[in-house]
Write a protein that holds these residues in place. Structure first.
Motif, PDB file in Angstrom:
ATOM      1  N   ARG A 190       0.844  -1.185   0.000  1.00  0.00           N
ATOM      2  CA  ARG A 190       0.000   0.000   0.000  1.00  0.00           C
ATOM      3  C   ARG A 190       0.882   1.240   0.000  1.00  0.00           C
ATOM      4  N   TYR A 191       0.455   2.253  -0.752  1.00  0.00           N
ATOM      5  CA  TYR A 191       1.252   3.472  -0.791  1.00  0.00           C
ATOM      6  C   TYR A 191       1.275   4.167   0.574  1.00  0.00           C
ATOM      7  N   LYS A 192       0.177   4.077   1.300  1.00  0.00           N
ATOM      8  CA  LYS A 192       0.126   4.694   2.622  1.00  0.00           C
ATOM      9  C   LYS A 192       1.148   4.070   3.552  1.00  0.00           C
ATOM     10  N   SER A 193       1.287   2.736   3.490  1.00  0.00           N
ATOM     11  CA  SER A 193       2.279   2.053   4.330  1.00  0.00           C
ATOM     12  C   SER A 193       3.691   2.407   3.901  1.00  0.00           C
ATOM     13  N   MET A 194       3.893   2.525   2.602  1.00  0.00           N
ATOM     14  CA  MET A 194       5.221   2.882   2.102  1.00  0.00           C
ATOM     15  C   MET A 194       5.599   4.299   2.523  1.00  0.00           C
ATOM     16  N   ALA A 195       4.645   5.249   2.470  1.00  0.00           N
ATOM     17  CA  ALA A 195       4.946   6.623   2.848  1.00  0.00           C
ATOM     18  C   ALA A 195       5.243   6.733   4.336  1.00  0.00           C
ATOM     19  N   GLU A 196       4.479   6.009   5.159  1.00  0.00           N
ATOM     20  CA  GLU A 196       4.729   6.050   6.599  1.00  0.00           C
ATOM     21  C   GLU A 196       6.071   5.411   6.937  1.00  0.00           C
ATOM     22  N   PHE A 197       6.370   4.299   6.302  1.00  0.00           N
ATOM     23  CA  PHE A 197       7.628   3.619   6.596  1.00  0.00           C
ATOM     24  C   PHE A 197       8.822   4.427   6.106  1.00  0.00           C
ATOM     25  N   GLY A 198       8.696   5.077   4.943  1.00  0.00           N
ATOM     26  CA  GLY A 198       9.807   5.846   4.403  1.00  0.00           C
ATOM     27  C   GLY A 198      10.078   7.128   5.149  1.00  0.00           C
ATOM     28  N   SER A 199       9.082   7.646   5.880  1.00  0.00           N
ATOM     29  CA  SER A 199       9.265   8.902   6.602  1.00  0.00           C
ATOM     30  C   SER A 199       9.813   8.704   8.005  1.00  0.00           C
ATOM     31  N   LYS A 200       9.846   7.458   8.504  1.00  0.00           N
ATOM     32  CA  LYS A 200      10.295   7.202   9.872  1.00  0.00           C
ATOM     33  C   LYS A 200      11.801   7.039   9.918  1.00  0.00           C
ATOM     34  N   ASP A 201      12.332   7.145  11.134  1.00  0.00           N
ATOM     35  CA  ASP A 201      13.748   6.885  11.401  1.00  0.00           C
ATOM     36  C   ASP A 201      13.877   5.421  11.787  1.00  0.00           C
ATOM     37  N   HIS A 202      14.644   4.650  11.009  1.00  0.00           N
ATOM     38  CA  HIS A 202      14.751   3.203  11.225  1.00  0.00           C
ATOM     39  C   HIS A 202      16.080   2.821  11.829  1.00  0.00           C
ATOM     40  N   SER A 203      16.643   3.689  12.640  1.00  0.00           N
ATOM     41  CA  SER A 203      17.933   3.370  13.251  1.00  0.00           C
ATOM     42  C   SER A 203      17.826   2.208  14.231  1.00  0.00           C
ATOM     43  N   GLU A 204      16.629   2.076  14.850  1.00  0.00           N
ATOM     44  CA  GLU A 204      16.450   0.980  15.813  1.00  0.00           C
ATOM     45  C   GLU A 204      15.356   0.020  15.388  1.00  0.00           C
ATOM     46  N   GLY A 205      14.510   0.406  14.486  1.00  0.00           N
ATOM     47  CA  GLY A 205      13.399  -0.437  14.101  1.00  0.00           C
ATOM     48  C   GLY A 205      13.741  -1.331  12.919  1.00  0.00           C
ATOM     49  N   PRO A 206      12.729  -1.927  12.271  1.00  0.00           N
ATOM     50  CA  PRO A 206      12.957  -2.799  11.109  1.00  0.00           C
ATOM     51  C   PRO A 206      13.504  -2.016   9.929  1.00  0.00           C
ATOM     52  N   LYS A 207      14.335  -2.661   9.143  1.00  0.00           N
ATOM     53  CA  LYS A 207      14.989  -1.996   8.021  1.00  0.00           C
ATOM     54  C   LYS A 207      14.208  -2.129   6.716  1.00  0.00           C
ATOM     55  N   ASN A 208      13.347  -3.147   6.600  1.00  0.00           N
ATOM     56  CA  ASN A 208      12.624  -3.387   5.367  1.00  0.00           C
ATOM     57  C   ASN A 208      11.126  -3.417   5.638  1.00  0.00           C
ATOM     58  N   LEU A 209      10.373  -2.954   4.686  1.00  0.00           N
ATOM     59  CA  LEU A 209       8.920  -2.945   4.786  1.00  0.00           C
ATOM     60  C   LEU A 209       8.375  -4.296   4.342  1.00  0.00           C
ATOM     61  N   GLU A 210       7.467  -4.841   5.153  1.00  0.00           N
ATOM     62  CA  GLU A 210       6.847  -6.114   4.821  1.00  0.00           C
ATOM     63  C   GLU A 210       5.672  -5.883   3.880  1.00  0.00           C
ATOM     64  N   PRO A 211       5.457  -6.773   2.880  1.00  0.00           N
ATOM     65  CA  PRO A 211       4.341  -6.595   1.947  1.00  0.00           C
ATOM     66  C   PRO A 211       2.997  -6.845   2.620  1.00  0.00           C
ATOM     67  N   ASP A 212       1.952  -6.190   2.095  1.00  0.00           N
ATOM     68  CA  ASP A 212       0.603  -6.414   2.608  1.00  0.00           C
ATOM     69  C   ASP A 212       0.053  -7.757   2.140  1.00  0.00           C
ATOM     70  N   TRP A 213       0.320  -8.122   0.876  1.00  0.00           N
ATOM     71  CA  TRP A 213      -0.063  -9.421   0.355  1.00  0.00           C
ATOM     72  C   TRP A 213       1.082  -9.943  -0.506  1.00  0.00           C
ATOM     73  N   SER A 214       1.113 -11.232  -0.659  1.00  0.00           N
ATOM     74  CA  SER A 214       2.116 -11.857  -1.530  1.00  0.00           C
ATOM     75  C   SER A 214       1.507 -13.092  -2.172  1.00  0.00           C
ATOM     76  N   TYR A 215       1.998 -13.419  -3.341  1.00  0.00           N
ATOM     77  CA  TYR A 215       1.526 -14.596  -4.083  1.00  0.00           C
ATOM     78  C   TYR A 215       2.738 -15.266  -4.711  1.00  0.00           C
ATOM     79  N   ASN A 216       2.888 -16.566  -4.495  1.00  0.00           N
ATOM     80  CA  ASN A 216       4.048 -17.306  -4.985  1.00  0.00           C
ATOM     81  C   ASN A 216       3.852 -17.629  -6.471  1.00  0.00           C
ATOM     82  N   ILE A 217       4.626 -16.949  -7.326  1.00  0.00           N
ATOM     83  CA  ILE A 217       4.572 -17.207  -8.768  1.00  0.00           C
ATOM     84  C   ILE A 217       5.368 -18.455  -9.120  1.00  0.00           C
TER      85      ILE A 217
END
Length: 834
Positions: free
Chosen positions: A210-237
């Motif tokens: 979701r773009y909203k999740s990406m914008a929130e994650f990209g605006s935060k300081d990740h010095s202590e938190g998670p480094k990568n954003l987890e997907p909202d959904w995934s499908y194994n191709i």
């Protein structure tokens, strides 16, 4: 391979020697829906071209009008590689459509201004840069859309090579983030209905963010938190993804189309439900999805690696057509005089707008043999073939030469008209500049009735000639393909042969077996020789005796005989174009002999070869010659020169190795002194001076090594010329089997290898040849070496020369004692020069 072919509506070539990919083509209504679609092409060389196709149907000719020069409305140089292109509303406070160009260093937004009727030949367009963003990383792709559900505006997202996403809200950079589980940049698409980004990961899974999740994650300081954003959904191709596209099926449904390496998928917009999957029986190159209104049918265009256009409705193949090129990008456009045009772009810049036709184009294989048949001989041949087929019944899928020739037909055309050459060998002298710098055009036509994969065509010529492009690769050959190249000289070396060898290797689509075909053509003799006055003095001579009356020179060399030969009807002077060495041919008036003489023995090779080949075509008698002492001395001198050049190159390489070791030791000492922070001055130790002097010595030796290798290549060509001259003369005196053995032993080309070259292989081959042709016990001969080792000593080289002399003596049955001496003057020669 499809039965039908697409019909050309509009076609042009985008530049010369430029490359393109699937992001180099864009179709959009830049000037509004009323003026229909505009075709935008951006090359890797940084050239931007914008076309407004105005092709229309002409009733008189029943053909479209095609491309006109006024269709190109903009052609400009951006100045950098064009990576991707998009259109949208990228300027705040404006609803006009702008063009976004992604280069290797910048993201530039352009405004295209149309001035209708401003010039006498039509409209004029201006390209103006509105703003730009400097990129801190190397970009890979550009995605645009109304991120966050905004109205009347489009934002931009740049994906970099390290999978970093850079977001821009028009003129303002907003945030950046790195998606996890990425090794390389993957295809990414934005779905505006759900405000999500759909992309693939390196683990072959389709992920939705979701773009909203990406914008929130990209605006935060990740010095202590998670480094990568987890997907909202995934499908194994479960396979690598080539491209992703999103289409609006209805007001409440969006389809996600995914092109994999082996399958075509259609998913719902939640990326967790699969609508359908289509297994592909070919390798897909690119695709484009669209919806037919008002029915709402989802159609998908897929380009196969066989240059075939596949059109699917769901999982059903509705139509297939053969394209005249291999596209890397495909899209659909609506032009002023035709809607639903298919636009394709090849890697070389061939841009074509086509439509689907219904007229089949059948390829009829040409007959295998055009000559008349002798039925008695054909019956005997059929009997032999039946015996051969009975013996090879258990051999499996093996084709005869006739079937292989029918699978791939190679036609070679050598142009007799020489063209001026701007490359290759340029001489400072003013004399004969035009004749020394000529090139010949070679055209190779490939025809087949089936599909052939990985066709490689190699063009091989002897030194000093080279091919402008000596290797051509065709991924899929379906019908007919024409290749062109130029042959020109690059060095002042005597020409060795006029042969042009065309070698084609390919893999059949049905059996997957590899096959090789070869065809030989001849260069025009005017590229190598020209007529000149004959010379009296000569150091090297060769006499060829014929059992039948001699053939006149105007029949043997009609393209070279001129006024000089008419004055001296029994003499012909031939001068090498590259070296200016003169070779004289004298025909006897009372004896059936030709004498070939020159002051340069290497220059006689080509002339004798051409003389013998043309004599065999014009005469049916036997030919004999004499191997004189100067022929053997010429071979030995070239062997010694080649061996000395090898030793010199090895000596210089060894010195470079020693200096490289010394350089590493000096650098190690310098590093140790810097780490210990020695109180003494570094200059007082002498290490900087020693380091600089070692560098200078290495660079000087590198220049000497380049000269030595050039000399080795030159002497290698001389050695091959001398060996070829010896073999040509021996060929007239020995039987086919023994000649073939000797030719295999010494007639190969020297290679620029450090360990094993002509000397080592020829030494082992001559030892085996002498052993096989000896009638006595082989105990006195040297044993056959089990492994080949580098020849370094002069003693070993002397043994090689003795083996070569023994081989010549054993084969040459026409010795000087039983034949005419080489220095005997022919009667015509005495009269001509008296």
């Amino acid at each position: 391979m499809s039965l039908f072919k697409t019909k050309e509506w509009w076609r042009t070539q985008c530049g010369v020697n430029e490359s393109f990919d699937r992001r180099s083509l864009l179709v959009a209504p830049l000037f509004g829906v009323d003026r229909k679609d505009i075709v935008i092409v951006g090359s890797h060389s940084g050239c931007l071209r914008i076309y407004s196709p105005l092709s229309q149907w002409i009733d008189e000719t029943k053909l479209p009008s095609g491309y006109k020069s006024t269709d190109l409305i903009i052609e400009t140089q951006i100045g950098d590689c064009i990576v991707d292109m998009k259109t949208g509303k990228f300027v705040s406070g404006s609803q006009d459509t702008r063009l976004a160009i992604l280069t290797s260093t910048k993201l530039i937004i352009y405004s295209i201004v149309l001035n209708q009727g401003s010039v006498e030949y039509g409209d004029r367009c201006d390209l103006e840069a509105v703003y730009e963003h400097l990129l801190s990383r190397f970009p890979a792709s550009l995605t645009t859309g109304p991120f966050g559900g905004v109205r009347g505006r489009d934002f931009l997202c740049v994906q970099c090579l390290d999978s970093t996403l850079l977001f821009y809200e028009q003129e303002t950079p907003t945030f950046s983030l790195v998606l996890g589980n990425r090794l390389l940049p993957e295809p990414i698409v934005y779905v505006s209905r759900n405000d999500v980004f759909v992309t693939s990961s390196s683990s072959w899974s389709l992920e939705c963010y979701r773009y909203k999740s990406m914008a929130e994650f990209g605006s935060k300081d990740h010095s202590e938190g998670p480094k990568n954003l987890e997907p909202d959904w995934s499908y194994n191709i479960g396979e690598a993804v080539l491209d992703i596209d999103a289409v609006t099926l209805s007001s409440f449904e969006v389809g996600i189309l995914v092109l994999g390496e082996k399958n075509l998928y259609c998913l719902k917009d939640n990326c967790v439900s699969l609508n359908y999957a289509k297994r592909l029986e070919y390798k897909a190159l690119c695709f484009q999805a669209y919806v037919i209104e008002p029915d709402g049918k989802l159609m998908v265009l897929v380009i196969a690696d066989t240059s075939t256009l596949m059109i699917y409705e769901g999982t059903t193949l509705k139509w297939s057509a053969q394209l005249p090129l291999t596209p890397v990008a495909v899209t659909r456009a609506h032009f002023q005089h035709l809607d639903g045009v298919i636009v394709v772009l090849s890697e070389e810049g061939q841009l074509e707008a086509c439509y689907l036709g219904s007229e089949p184009s059948l390829f009829i294989a040409p007959p295998l043999h055009r000559r008349g048949y002798d039925y008695v001989a054909a019956e005997d041949e059929l009997t032999e073939l039946r015996k051969l087929a009975k013996r090879n019944k258990t051999s499996g899928n093996q084709l005869t030469d006739v079937t292989m020739d029918a699978e791939l037909i190679i036609s070679v055309t050598v142009s007799l008209d020489l063209e001026p050459c701007s490359r290759g060998n340029r001489d400072d002298s003013k004399d004969d500049t035009d004749s020394r710098n000529l090139m010949c055009r070679i055209t190779v036509e490939l025809s087949t009735y089936t599909t052939l994969r990985d066709v490689q065509v190699c063009v091989d010529v002897s030194k000093p000639f080279v091919a402008e492009k000596d290797c051509h690769v065709i991924s899929n050959l379906c019908d007919r393909h024409v290749l062109r190249t130029m042959i020109y000289a690059t060095a002042d070396l005597p020409a060795l042969s006029s042969d042009v060898r065309i070698t084609a290797s390919y893999e059949t689509a049905d059996r997957g077996s590899l096959r090789v075909l070869q065809k030989t053509a001849q260069l025009p003799l005017k590229m190598m020789l020209r007529a000149c006055p004959p010379e009296n003095t000569s150091t090297f001579t060769a006499t060829i005796k014929c059992s039948e009356p001699l053939v006149a020179f105007n029949q043997l060399f009609p393209e070279l005989t001129g006024d000089a030969q008419r004055q001296n009807w029994n003499m012909l002077g031939l001068q090498h174009v590259q070296t200016n060495s003169v070779v004289t041919i004298i025909s006897g008036s009372t004896s059936n002999r030709y004498r070939v003489q020159s002051n340069d023995g290497l220059s006689m090779t080509l002339v004798i070869q051409q003389l013998l080949n043309r004599l065999k075509d014009k005469a049916t008698g036997n030919f004999t010659t004499t191997i004189a002492q100067n022929h053997i001395q010429l071979v030995q001198s070239q062997m010694e020169a080649h061996f000395r050049s090898r030793q010199e190159a090895d000596r210089i390489a060894n010195e470079i190795g020693l200096l490289s070791t010394q350089l590493r030791n000096i650098e190690r000492r310098l590093l140790r002194a810097m780490r210990e922070r020695n109180t003494r001055s570094l200059a007082a130790t002498g290490l900087p001076f020693l380091l600089e002097s070692t560098y200078r010595a290495i660079f000087a030796l590198l220049d000497d090594l380049a000269i030595a290798r050039a000399e080795r290549e030159r002497t290698g060509h001389g050695l091959r010329c001398a060996m070829r001259l010896l073999l040509l003369l021996l060929r007239l005196n020995v039987n086919d089997d023994k000649y073939t053995m000797l030719e295999a032993a010494i007639g190969f080309e020297p290679q620029l290898r450090d360990e094993l070259d002509w000397e080592e292989i020829a030494d082992a081959s001559l030892s085996a040849f002498l052993r096989s042709t000896s009638r006595k016990s082989t105990s006195h001969l040297d044993a056959m070496p089990t492994t080949l080792s580098k020849m370094t000593s002069v003693k070993e080289f002397a043994k090689l020369k003795k083996r070569l002399i023994h081989a010549i003596e054993r084969l040459d049955s026409y010795r000087e004692t039983t034949n005419i001496p080489e220095n005997e003057q022919l009667e015509t020669g005495d009269r001509a020069f008296s």
